[in-house]
Design an enzyme around this catalytic site. Structure first.
Site, PDB file in Angstrom:
ATOM      1  N   ASP A 162       5.949  -3.106  32.989  1.00 24.74           N
ATOM      2  CA  ASP A 162       5.988  -1.655  33.065  1.00 24.74           C
ATOM      3  C   ASP A 162       6.864  -1.303  34.409  1.00 24.74           C
ATOM      4  OD1 ASP A 162       5.985   1.131  33.645  1.00 24.74           O
ATOM      5  OD2 ASP A 162       3.924   1.355  33.618  1.00 24.74           O
TER       6      ASP A 162
ATOM      7  N   ASP B 281       4.714  11.331  27.639  1.00 27.39           N
ATOM      8  CA  ASP B 281       4.714  10.451  28.767  1.00 27.39           C
ATOM      9  C   ASP B 281       5.260  11.285  30.004  1.00 27.39           C
ATOM     10  OD1 ASP B 281       4.994   8.520  30.742  1.00 27.39           O
ATOM     11  OD2 ASP B 281       5.944   7.034  29.448  1.00 27.39           O
TER      12      ASP B 281
ATOM     13  N   LYS C  40      14.196   3.964  40.425  1.00 27.03           N
ATOM     14  CA  LYS C  40      14.529   3.819  39.008  1.00 27.03           C
ATOM     15  C   LYS C  40      15.256   5.274  38.551  1.00 27.03           C
ATOM     16  CE  LYS C  40      11.864   4.049  34.864  1.00 27.03           C
ATOM     17  NZ  LYS C  40      10.423   3.790  34.306  1.00 27.03           N
TER      18      LYS C  40
ATOM     19  N   GLU D  76       8.916   3.090  26.805  1.00 22.99           N
ATOM     20  CA  GLU D  76       7.704   3.587  27.295  1.00 22.99           C
ATOM     21  C   GLU D  76       6.925   4.050  26.286  1.00 22.99           C
ATOM     22  OE1 GLU D  76       8.454   5.052  31.160  1.00 22.99           O
ATOM     23  OE2 GLU D  76       9.529   2.922  31.717  1.00 22.99           O
TER      24      GLU D  76
HETATM   25  N1  LIG Z   1      -4.661  12.548  39.844  1.00 25.91           N
HETATM   26  C1  LIG Z   1      -3.298  12.855  39.725  1.00 25.91           C
HETATM   27  N2  LIG Z   1      -2.972  13.959  39.685  1.00 25.91           N
HETATM   28  C2  LIG Z   1      -1.358  14.360  39.559  1.00 25.91           C
HETATM   29  N3  LIG Z   1      -0.773  13.444  39.611  1.00 25.91           N
HETATM   30  C3  LIG Z   1      -1.186  12.176  39.721  1.00 25.91           C
HETATM   31  C4  LIG Z   1      -2.421  11.776  39.769  1.00 25.91           C
HETATM   32  N4  LIG Z   1      -2.646  10.266  39.600  1.00 25.91           N
HETATM   33  C5  LIG Z   1      -1.141   9.985  39.935  1.00 25.91           C
HETATM   34  N5  LIG Z   1      -0.175  11.038  39.688  1.00 25.91           N
HETATM   35  C6  LIG Z   1       1.131  10.911  39.849  1.00 25.91           C
HETATM   36  O1  LIG Z   1       1.535  10.261  38.654  1.00 25.91           O
HETATM   37  C7  LIG Z   1       2.700   9.618  38.962  1.00 25.91           C
HETATM   38  C8  LIG Z   1       2.989   8.178  39.014  1.00 25.91           C
HETATM   39  O2  LIG Z   1       2.507   8.081  37.696  1.00 25.91           O
HETATM   40  P1  LIG Z   1       2.823   6.608  36.834  1.00 25.91           P
HETATM   41  O3  LIG Z   1       2.366   5.660  37.446  1.00 25.91           O
HETATM   42  O4  LIG Z   1       2.571   6.955  35.393  1.00 25.91           O
HETATM   43  O5  LIG Z   1       4.441   6.661  36.820  1.00 25.91           O
HETATM   44  P2  LIG Z   1       5.560   5.753  36.764  1.00 25.91           P
HETATM   45  O6  LIG Z   1       5.121   4.873  35.503  1.00 25.91           O
HETATM   46  O7  LIG Z   1       5.787   5.131  37.912  1.00 25.91           O
HETATM   47  O8  LIG Z   1       6.992   6.471  36.580  1.00 25.91           O
HETATM   48  P3  LIG Z   1       7.916   6.614  35.282  1.00 25.91           P
HETATM   49  O9  LIG Z   1       7.023   6.320  34.102  1.00 25.91           O
HETATM   50  O10 LIG Z   1       8.291   7.838  35.431  1.00 25.91           O
HETATM   51  O11 LIG Z   1       9.036   5.729  35.418  1.00 25.91           O
HETATM   52  C9  LIG Z   1       3.000   9.887  40.754  1.00 25.91           C
HETATM   53  O12 LIG Z   1       4.062  10.977  40.868  1.00 25.91           O
HETATM   54  C10 LIG Z   1       1.760  10.449  41.023  1.00 25.91           C
HETATM   55  O13 LIG Z   1       1.670  11.027  42.202  1.00 25.91           O
HETATM   56 MG   LIG Z   2       5.548   5.156  33.623  1.00 25.20          MG
END
Ligand SMILES: Nc1ncnc2c1ncn2[C@@H]1O[C@H](COP(=O)(O)OP(=O)(O)OP(=O)(O)O)[C@@H](O)[C@H]1O
Ligand SMILES: [Mg+2]
Lengths: 176, 612
Positions: free
Chosen positions: B19, B197, B76, B175
């Site tokens: 991922d 998502d 990204k 995803e």
């Molecule tokens: N408790 C929470 N409340 C609000 N936002 C949160 C919380 N925990 C994580 N996030 C937010 O979720 C985001 C990261 O999520 P995730 O890891 O699913 O994204 P990613 O897979 O890196 O991104 P994408 O899928 O968009 O490429 C960040 O913006 C983070 O600040």
């Molecule tokens: Mg993601």
């Protein structure tokens, strides 16, 4: 007809949808590129060709209208783009009503709502007409029936465009 | 490291699932019992140190504060984009863009210039190494996930990143679809599922029909520029305005402070998912900034962002040809779905309590591993039928886009189109390929220009070149042309509108691929040596024990020989040899170890007796 071949079907206008889906899923399981990720590049290419054809075929055949259009084309009949003459007068009035509503004349709304209902009814009629004609042609391949199907499709397409325009206008102006 | 014996020569190479997230990245693999995460979360941050070394992950995230101008996060959002697409974003990013970045962005990091795929490749390489460490074997093949709504250029850029990192990308998986796979929702045999998502940078919604192990995507929609980052930027702007009025200075150009503030803002945002209020706190030299934000204010702020996700949801339901009542389950993916306002909005729209059992940070990587299992042949009862998110078409007269493959068509999907010449003697035909839903070319995304060249001069309209547009199972466009008069393949030049050319990618691979292999080998050796040190040390210590002197001569000689042989092997550059000798020393010291153990147990027992 290659789309029918891809699903192992005889070219018929009426199709059992459950059977079509089952064939699509079974063949997808067999041919999908995921099943060939460690195969030779020729096999990969073949799987890609089989599945893209399969997907195109399923998409085309599952809807009666696209299926019939495909069937006609493969039978050498092109769809015409002309407005069905019997609708000319109606379309003329409709256009006026559309103009009025666009210009802010709410009194045209009633007429458009009526038109919307009428067109929806026409589409339903066309659909049931099509399924009757499909059965008839499948029973006996009569060129006249194929002509009737073509006429019905033309009319259906035209009516569905009208309906789309009417609904667009009704929605736009009720949203405001 | 365990002393587990692994058959390096014969084992089937493992395909990993990755991922590659905007904020966080993860790698997983399919085990007999199911998908398993291989390493901790790797922050998607890359930094160039002052000595010119490139680092990725948690270490690089620290550099965001100390060396913001040579550090990249959320790369990204830049993948497959031109400089014109990301103007707003660039204002808040701490690094600089190099001139001439129209079709591929080039980032200046220290004295290195890198394109987004190269930056992503460093994250991928880190994941690859983590996976290799856990698996104890080299990893060369991967499934990488992409937002479902990624266009062709963004997908191609992701694939390029994989190749640059020394990974053969066997499949790009969307995803939300991966998440559905991970949830194992196929246990319910038949049904409709919506996957929502909302991650760090992107938003996707997909609706799937499950049928006896087949995951058939009916429709997908989304926004590749909508996620937690946008919430962060909202809060960040507020805090910067506060600072401007409180401290009387505009700090938006102060990269280091902006990054500190960004970190504080994210902390407060994440806390607000579990508490009625939170404080954005910043200490900068002697000065202190504090601002409390309560959930009401936060909700008001982010409402437009949440609202922006609902339109695509409605369109997706419509495109799937279903009504909302027919949906059996909804699944929430992505860190931003922890926000209560997001959950309640989704619940209200879909009229169902969404699934949140699986960790939203991990579920996509787990699904990628399942897909890797499908490709590897270990998972036979599941199959994914995905769709292309955007319509594909070509430019026709008057700047209009003529659609060839419609959005939400199951992939692979193809269409052929016949091209000919318009004037006598014309020797080439240009085809402009686009992606998008709008009627005018200027409102669609330009993918590439294909030049059907070297057409034999003939009367206008006589040439017959059949061009086949195929969107493959990765959602990437492949174009081939055939001259129907000769039946032969017709050559053409391809100019991608965004992204790297094949030659550029090749060059980057050459540069990095050998190095990555070397890195892996070096690490293997280093680890084997660490282990050798440990066992030699332990044996030397044991030799001081009475039990050693009680051993028969032959055993003592065998131990000494094994130590010497291990010391010899130690300096070879073959980690397998070192491990072999470690194993031999293990064997040789078996009796000794047992004796010492018995002794210890004996002592312990005696001790117990005394205490009793
Ligand atoms: N408790 C929470 N409340 C609000 N936002 C949160 C919380 N925990 C994580 N996030 C937010 O979720 C985001 C990261 O999520 P995730 O890891 O699913 O994204 P990613 O897979 O890196 O991104 P994408 O899928 O968009 O490429 C960040 O913006 C983070 O600040
Ligand atoms: Mg993601």
């Amino acid at each position: 007809m290659k789309f029918y071949d891809a699903l192992g079907l005889e070219p018929k206008l009426a199709i059992d949808l459950d059977d079509l889906k089952k064939r699509f899923y079974d063949r997808s399981r067999q041919w999908h590129p995921d099943r060939f990720s460690r195969s030779s590049s020729e096999e990969k290419q073949r799987s890609e060709e089989m599945t893209s054809m399969l997907n195109d075929a399923f998409r085309t055949l599952r809807e009666p209208v696209t299926r019939a259009e495909y069937f006609l084309r493969e039978s050498g009949l092109e769809l015409s783009k002309d407005a069905p003459p019997e609708l000319l007068e109606e379309v003329f009035e409709l256009n006026m009503a559309l103009e009025e509503l666009r210009g802010g004349d709410e009194s045209a709304r009633g007429q458009l709502v009526l038109a919307q209902e009428r067109f929806t009814g026409m589409l339903a009629d066309a659909d049931s007409g099509l399924s009757r004609l499909f059965a008839s042609y499948d029973g006996k391949a009569d060129a006249i029936v194929l002509e009737q199907i073509r006429a019905t499709l033309n009319r259906r397409k035209y009516v569905s465009n009208l309906l789309r325009d009417v609904e667009k206008e009704l929605n736009v102006h009720s949203a405001n | 490291m365990s002393t587990l014996q692994i058959d390096f020569g014969h084992a089937k190479p493992r395909i990993v699932g990755i991922d590659l997230g905007t904020t966080n990245s993860l790698v997983a693999v399919m085990d007999l019992t199911g998908p398993r995460i291989l390493s901790g979360i790797v922050p998607s941050v890359v930094s160039v140190t002052e000595s010119g070394e490139v680092i990725a992950g948690a270490e690089a995230r620290e550099m965001l504060i100390t060396h913001p101008e040579r550090t990249v996060y959320s790369v990204k959002r830049l993948m497959g984009r031109g400089v014109g697409d990301v103007q707003d974003e660039l204002r808040l990013f701490p690094f600089h863009i190099v001139e001439g970045s129209e079709s591929v962005l080039k980032l200046q990091l220290g004295d290195k210039v890198m394109t987004p795929p190269e930056v992503s490749a460093y994250i991928l390489r880190k994941l690859k190494e983590d996976a290799e460490d856990v698996l104890g074997a080299s990893v060369t093949q991967a499934v990488i996930t992409v937002p479902a709504y990624f266009n062709d250029a963004q997908r191609q850029a992701t694939k390029d990143a994989g190749r640059i990192a020394g990974l053969e990308v066997l499949r790009l998986v969307n995803e939300p679809t991966a998440a559905a796979l991970a949830y194992g929702l196929d246990k319910r045999k038949e049904g409709l599922v919506a996957v929502y998502d909302l991650g760090g940078g992107t938003f996707d919604i997909s609706i799937l029909r499950l049928h006896d192990g087949i995951f058939e995507v009916l429709a997908t929609n989304g926004d590749t520029h909508l996620g937690g980052d946008d919430i962060d930027n909202l809060l960040l702007n507020i805090a910067l305005e506060d600072l401007q009025s409180e401290w009387g200075e505009d700090f938006s150009g102060n990269a280091s402070l902006v990054q500190l503030l960004r970190r504080a803002v994210i902390q407060a945002k994440e806390a607000l998912s579990f508490a009625p209020s939170a404080t954005i706190e910043l200490e900068y030299g002697p000065r202190k900034y504090q601002r409390e934000i309560d959930v009401q204010l936060f909700n008001r702020l982010i409402e437009p962002i949440v609202e922006r996700t609902l339109g695509p949801c409605r369109n997706c339901i419509k495109d799937a040809g279903i009504t909302v009542e027919q949906i059996n389950e909804t699944v929430m993916v992505g860190g931003s779905t922890r926000i209560p306002l997001v959950r309640s909005a989704v619940e209200r729209l879909f009229r169902k309590r969404p699934h949140t059992e699986l960790n939203p940070d991990e579920v996509v990587a787990l699904g990628a591993a399942v897909q890797a299992g499908i490709l590897g042949g270990e998972v036979e009862d599941k199959l994914l039928l995905d769709v292309t998110p955007l319509s594909l078409g070509i430019e026709t007269m008057g700047g209009l886009m003529s659609k060839l493959i419609h959005r939400n068509s199951t992939i692979p999907a193809s269409e052929t189109e016949l091209f000919t010449t318009a004037v006598d003697g014309q020797t080439n035909v240009l085809i402009h390929v686009l992606q998008g839903e709008r009627e005018l070319v200027k409102d669609c995304r330009s993918l590439a220009r294909f030049d059907l060249k070297d057409i034999d001069p003939m009367i206008a309209g006589m040439a017959r070149i059949q061009v086949r547009f195929l969107i493959d199972a990765n959602g990437i466009l492949n174009v081939t042309a055939k001259d129907l008069r000769t039946g032969k393949e017709h050559s053409m030049d391809v100019k991608p509108s965004y992204g790297l050319t094949d030659d550029q990618v090749e060059a980057m691979i050459l540069e990095s691929y050998d190095k990555a292999e070397e890195d892996f080998k070096e690490r293997q050796i280093r680890e084997a040596r660490v282990e050798a040190d440990a066992i030699i040390g332990a044996t030397e210590k044991a030799k001081e024990d009475e039990a050693y002197h009680a051993l028969p001569d032959a055993e003592r000689i065998a131990i000494d020989r094994a130590i010497n042989e291990l010391r010899l092997a130690y300096h070879s550059d073959d980690h397998l040899l070192i491990r072999d000798q470690i194993e031999k020393l293990n064997q040789a010291t078996m009796a000794l170890a047992e004796a010492i153990m018995n002794e210890a147990v004996g002592k312990a027992l005696k001790g117990t007796n005394v205490n009793d």
